[in-house]
Write a protein that holds these residues in place. Structure first.
Motif, short mmCIF file in Angstrom:
data_model
loop_
_atom_site.label_atom_id
_atom_site.label_comp_id
_atom_site.label_asym_id
_atom_site.label_seq_id
_atom_site.Cartn_x
_atom_site.Cartn_y
_atom_site.Cartn_z
N ALA A 286 34.84 26.20 48.34
CA ALA A 286 36.08 26.64 47.70
C ALA A 286 37.13 25.57 48.23
O ALA A 286 36.95 25.13 49.20
CB ALA A 286 36.28 28.11 48.10
N ASP A 287 38.24 25.65 47.55
CA ASP A 287 39.59 24.87 47.88
C ASP A 287 40.40 25.86 48.37
O ASP A 287 41.25 25.63 49.44
CB ASP A 287 40.12 24.30 46.88
CG ASP A 287 39.19 23.08 45.88
OD1 ASP A 287 38.98 22.23 46.56
OD2 ASP A 287 38.62 23.39 45.07
N GLY A 289 40.82 30.19 49.44
CA GLY A 289 39.85 31.43 49.87
C GLY A 289 40.81 32.68 50.11
O GLY A 289 41.72 32.51 50.79
N ARG A 300 46.97 42.56 42.18
CA ARG A 300 48.26 41.83 42.85
C ARG A 300 48.15 40.30 42.24
O ARG A 300 49.29 39.74 42.28
CB ARG A 300 47.93 41.85 44.28
CG ARG A 300 48.79 43.24 44.71
CD ARG A 300 49.06 43.68 46.09
NE ARG A 300 48.00 43.82 46.90
CZ ARG A 300 47.81 43.13 47.75
NH1 ARG A 300 48.49 41.94 47.93
NH2 ARG A 300 46.59 43.15 48.61
N VAL B 224 38.32 24.73 53.27
CA VAL B 224 38.90 25.65 52.41
C VAL B 224 40.29 25.94 52.86
O VAL B 224 40.29 26.32 54.30
CB VAL B 224 38.09 26.72 52.02
CG1 VAL B 224 37.42 27.55 53.53
CG2 VAL B 224 38.82 27.93 51.40
N LYS B 225 41.23 26.25 52.03
CA LYS B 225 42.49 26.92 52.69
C LYS B 225 42.62 28.24 52.49
O LYS B 225 42.33 28.79 51.40
CB LYS B 225 43.86 25.90 51.78
CG LYS B 225 44.92 26.22 52.36
CD LYS B 225 46.34 25.31 51.49
CE LYS B 225 46.40 24.18 52.16
NZ LYS B 225 47.52 23.43 51.48
N MET B 226 42.96 29.00 53.43
CA MET B 226 42.57 30.61 53.26
C MET B 226 44.14 31.02 53.03
O MET B 226 45.09 30.62 53.72
CB MET B 226 41.97 31.13 54.82
CG MET B 226 40.79 30.78 54.82
SD MET B 226 39.58 30.78 53.49
CE MET B 226 39.30 32.70 53.43
N ILE B 227 44.30 32.16 52.16
CA ILE B 227 45.51 32.67 51.83
C ILE B 227 45.41 34.15 52.17
O ILE B 227 44.25 34.74 51.85
CB ILE B 227 45.46 32.43 50.38
CG1 ILE B 227 46.09 30.86 50.19
CG2 ILE B 227 47.03 33.23 50.30
CD1 ILE B 227 45.24 30.14 49.18
N ALA B 229 45.53 37.94 51.88
CA ALA B 229 45.43 38.67 50.76
C ALA B 229 46.38 39.41 50.29
O ALA B 229 46.47 39.80 49.08
CB ALA B 229 44.28 39.87 51.00
N SER B 230 47.37 39.56 51.06
CA SER B 230 48.55 40.28 50.84
C SER B 230 49.71 39.35 50.00
O SER B 230 50.61 39.64 49.62
CB SER B 230 49.42 40.87 51.98
OG SER B 230 49.71 39.79 53.08
N MET B 232 49.31 36.86 47.19
CA MET B 232 49.08 36.49 46.10
C MET B 232 50.00 35.53 45.30
O MET B 232 49.77 34.55 44.69
CB MET B 232 48.65 37.50 45.01
CG MET B 232 47.31 38.01 45.51
SD MET B 232 46.01 36.86 45.46
CE MET B 232 46.13 36.47 47.45
N ASP B 233 51.46 35.94 45.74
CA ASP B 233 52.58 34.66 45.05
C ASP B 233 52.31 33.20 45.74
O ASP B 233 52.52 32.51 44.92
CB ASP B 233 53.90 35.07 45.39
CG ASP B 233 54.36 36.35 44.59
OD1 ASP B 233 53.73 36.64 43.56
OD2 ASP B 233 54.79 37.31 45.03
N LEU B 235 49.30 32.06 46.48
CA LEU B 235 48.22 31.30 45.80
C LEU B 235 48.81 30.99 44.56
O LEU B 235 48.36 29.70 44.24
CB LEU B 235 47.16 32.45 45.73
CG LEU B 235 45.82 31.87 44.99
CD1 LEU B 235 45.29 30.64 45.54
CD2 LEU B 235 44.94 32.94 44.84
N VAL B 236 49.44 31.59 43.96
CA VAL B 236 49.86 30.98 42.52
C VAL B 236 50.77 29.72 42.59
O VAL B 236 50.57 28.86 41.87
CB VAL B 236 50.73 32.28 41.81
CG1 VAL B 236 51.38 31.84 40.46
CG2 VAL B 236 49.60 33.34 41.31
N LEU B 238 50.50 27.73 45.24
CA LEU B 238 49.67 26.42 45.30
C LEU B 238 48.93 25.97 44.17
O LEU B 238 48.81 24.80 44.09
CB LEU B 238 48.80 27.19 46.54
CG LEU B 238 49.21 27.34 47.70
CD1 LEU B 238 48.31 27.68 48.90
CD2 LEU B 238 49.79 25.73 48.60
#
Ligand SMILES: Cc1cc2nc3c(=O)[nH]c(=O)nc-3n(C[C@H](O)[C@H](O)[C@H](O)COP(=O)(O)OP(=O)(O)OC[C@H]3O[C@@H](n4cnc5c(N)ncnc54)[C@H](O)[C@@H]3O)c2cc1C
Ligand SMILES: Nc1ncnc2c1ncn2[C@@H]1O[C@H](COP(=O)(O)O)[C@@H](O)[C@H]1O
Lengths: 313, 246
Positions: A286-287, A289, A300, B224-227, B229-230, B232-233, B235-236, B238
């Motif tokens: 993955a890029d 996760g 969400r 992998v870049k971990m984001i 879970a709380s 999500m903004d 992630l979008v 990025l």
């Protein structure tokens, strides 16, 4: 010159524009050949992507590989094409090998890049685990281009459409019907794909997957067990034994990332993985996760995408 | 009903893929080979089902070396009646198709089935080339096949849909998912396979239309870049600003 065969009877796909753009980079003299009933208006835009002219045969329906191979080979010979191109789609896979035999011209099947300086062309091999450089030894070469490998590029203006005739024999196969799922985005062509696996627990939970896909304008896909137990239709199954895809973005939700699954998706440009298990093998491919429960994360994420859409329109 | 099924080998998906001789040759050392899943699960099993309802014979053919006898025995154990091996390293799809066509032109087969593609070279070429050499119709990527007398009804996958097609025998069909279910060979099949005929034939010479000049294994991904879970903004953002995919 380069002769490009384009399937137009199901509409002009993005992969067709990619193939014409690729041909234009090989050579300025690009002639597109097609058949069926697409209007001259629809066809002439191919000029923008690099075609000098478009030849259309109105009597062939474009479904029979044998008839198509006769048509394409005869024009390849009379126009003295050095390269004949196809998109590596369901029609290209049927016709390109036949044209290769007729013209005794080597076929690079599923090209992913322009030729190197030594003329060799890259293809994916071993389910995407390696790349091979293939060289054509014959004077004429055939290239079928893997969809989503190069970007379509506007380089010209609308071009002339010319009707062509000739005897290419009767069609050996007859299409009785075509079922097309309404409104769905075709998976092999999709730039964005939202995919889910057994982690979703049951088919009743796919609403949130479809919701995210809709927010993104993405197609939906799934892992094999999910299609096998009937939670999702078979055509959504990606992987070694399903469809191989290479979208710009692949979001994998509740999928462990088994090697057979990865084989069909590891050509994706960017992979996002959502999984409760931080040890899930998919994270290695993955890029981005997210460790978390899909039932909590996906609503969400969908909300964040909708907010982003609202701000950016 | 005489059916010919084209069988190729492919490395088990869990095999490590590496290359030797300056990355020019695939390293077969320690690689476990299986029957290419499309050839086995879909083409061969459907051929056997047709034979069971319509009668006839199922022959399998491989272009390969003596190392391939093991996968041929496996296909015989699943139920094929006889096996033919063209004794040569398959150089490219054209070479392979010429060899199979040379055998098939004498055989008066009603139906020739191939897999959709080999999972090692993924070319989807052999079936189409074979049908052109034999001047037969070809249906690629078939997901269902019924035979009614002299005609066949076939479904094939097109972009995002399914087409139903009618054609006449003889023809060549490449098989994909949906054709049939996997069959596991039983003890009786395995025993019977030992004595079924496996004929070895010398290759004919052909032109080399293509060659594989070099192999590469893609460089591994950056970590992998971990984001959270709380968030999500983030992630979008990025995906938009960094990855530039939305
Ligand atoms: C020859 C062969 C060919 C194959 N071909 C294919 C193929 O083409 N395509 C394919 O997909 N598979 C294929 N397989 C099967 C493959 O090996 C795996 O079994 C399959 O991919 C697993 O599917 P999955 O990830 O959905 O399920 P599982 O392996 O059961 O994984 C489920 C994942 O979901 C996570 N999860 C559970 N609950 C949640 C939650 N609430 N939120 C988030 N995550 C959660 C779990 O941690 C787990 O990682 C093949 C196998 C063989 C032997
Ligand atoms: N060496 C081979 N011997 C026999 N059949 C083959 C061989 N290679 C490929 N085939 C058949 O052709 C199909 C398509 O292969 P390919 O063109 O390599 O993707 C396979 O699924 C097999 O049915």
């Amino acid at each position: 010159m380069v002769l490009v065969y384009i399937t137009t009877q199901h509409g002009i796909a993005k992969s067709a524009l990619e193939t014409v753009s690729y041909a234009r980079k090989l050579n300025e003299q690009v002639v597109v050949i097609t058949c069926g009933s697409a209007s001259a208006n629809e066809l002439e835009i191919l000029g923008k992507y690099g075609a000098k002219s478009i030849l259309v045969n109105r009597t062939i329906d474009g479904e029979d590989s044998q008839q198509l191979a006769r048509l394409i080979s005869s024009f390849a010979l009379s126009l003295k094409a050095e390269t004949v191109m196809f998109s590596h789609d369901f029609i290209g896979k049927g016709v390109a090998p036949r044209v290769s035999v007729r013209l005794k011209a080597g076929l690079v099947s599923g090209a992913i890049s322009l030729p190197e300086t030594d003329g060799s062309i890259k293809i994916n091999v071993f389910s995407g685990k390696a790349i091979a450089f293939v060289k054509v030894n014959s004077p004429v070469r055939i290239i079928s281009l893997l969809p989503n490998s190069v970007a379509p590029e506007i380089t010209g203006v609308n071009c002339a459409v010319e009707e062509i005739t000739g005897d290419f024999g009767a069609a050996a196969i007859k299409v009785l019907s075509t079922k097309k799922p309404e409104g769905d985005i075709a998976l092999p062509e999709a730039e964005l794909v939202v995919s889910a696996g057994r982690g979703m627990k049951g088919p009743e939970n796919w609403g949130m997957i479809e919701g995210l896909a809709k927010a993104l304008g993405a197609a939906t896909a799934c892992s094999r067990p999910v299609a096998d137990i009937g939670w999702r239709p078979h055509h959504e199954h990606v992987g070694q034994t399903g469809v191989a895809i290479r979208p710009n973005l692949y979001i994998a939700i509740g999928i462990s990332g088994a090697i057979q699954h990865l084989a069909g998706v590891n050509g994706s440009k960017v992979i996002v993985v959502v999984n409760t298990d931080k040890e899930a093998p998919f994270f290695k491919a993955a890029d981005y996760g997210v460790i978390g429960d899909a039932f909590d994360v996906i609503p969400r994420l969908t909300e964040a995408v909708l907010k982003f859409n609202a701000e950016n329109n | 009903m005489k059916i010919l099924v084209c069988i190729s080998k492919s490395p088990d998906t869990t095999s490590k893929i590496s290359f030797i001789q300056d990355n020019k040759v695939f390293d077969e050392n320690g690689v476990q080979f299986i029957v290419n899943p499309y050839d086995e699960w879909y083409a061969l099993v459907r051929a056997l089902e047709l034979k069971e309802t319509l009668g006839g014979q199922v022959s399998i053919i491989t272009v390969g070396t003596a190392n391939d006898d093991a996968i041929m025995r496996k296909a015989l154990a699943i139920g094929a009646d006889e096996a033919i091996r063209i004794d040569a390293e398959p150089k490219d799809a054209y070479f392979t198709a010429c060899q199979i066509a040379n055998f098939a032109k004498e055989g008066s087969f009603d139906l020739i089935l191939t897999g959709k593609e080999t999972i090692n070279y993924n070319g989807s070429q052999v079936g189409g080339m074979l049908s052109e050499i034999l001047d037969l119709p070809f249906v690629s990527l078939a997901s269902r096949l019924e035979v009614n007398g002299n005609t066949v009804s076939v479904e094939r996958e097109i972009a995002g849909g399914i087409q139903v097609i009618e054609a006449n025998l003889p023809l060549v069909i490449s098989c994909s998912k949906g054709m049939a279910e996997q069959r596991i060979p039983n003890m009786r099949g395995i025993m019977a396979a030992r004595t079924k005929p496996l004929q070895v034939i010398s290759p004919i010479s052909t032109d080399d239309l293509t060659s594989y000049v070099l192999f590469n294994t893609p460089s591994s991904k950056a970590a992998v870049k971990m984001i959270d879970a709380s968030n999500m903004d983030e992630l979008v953002q990025l995906l938009h600003n960094e990855a530039k995919v939305i």
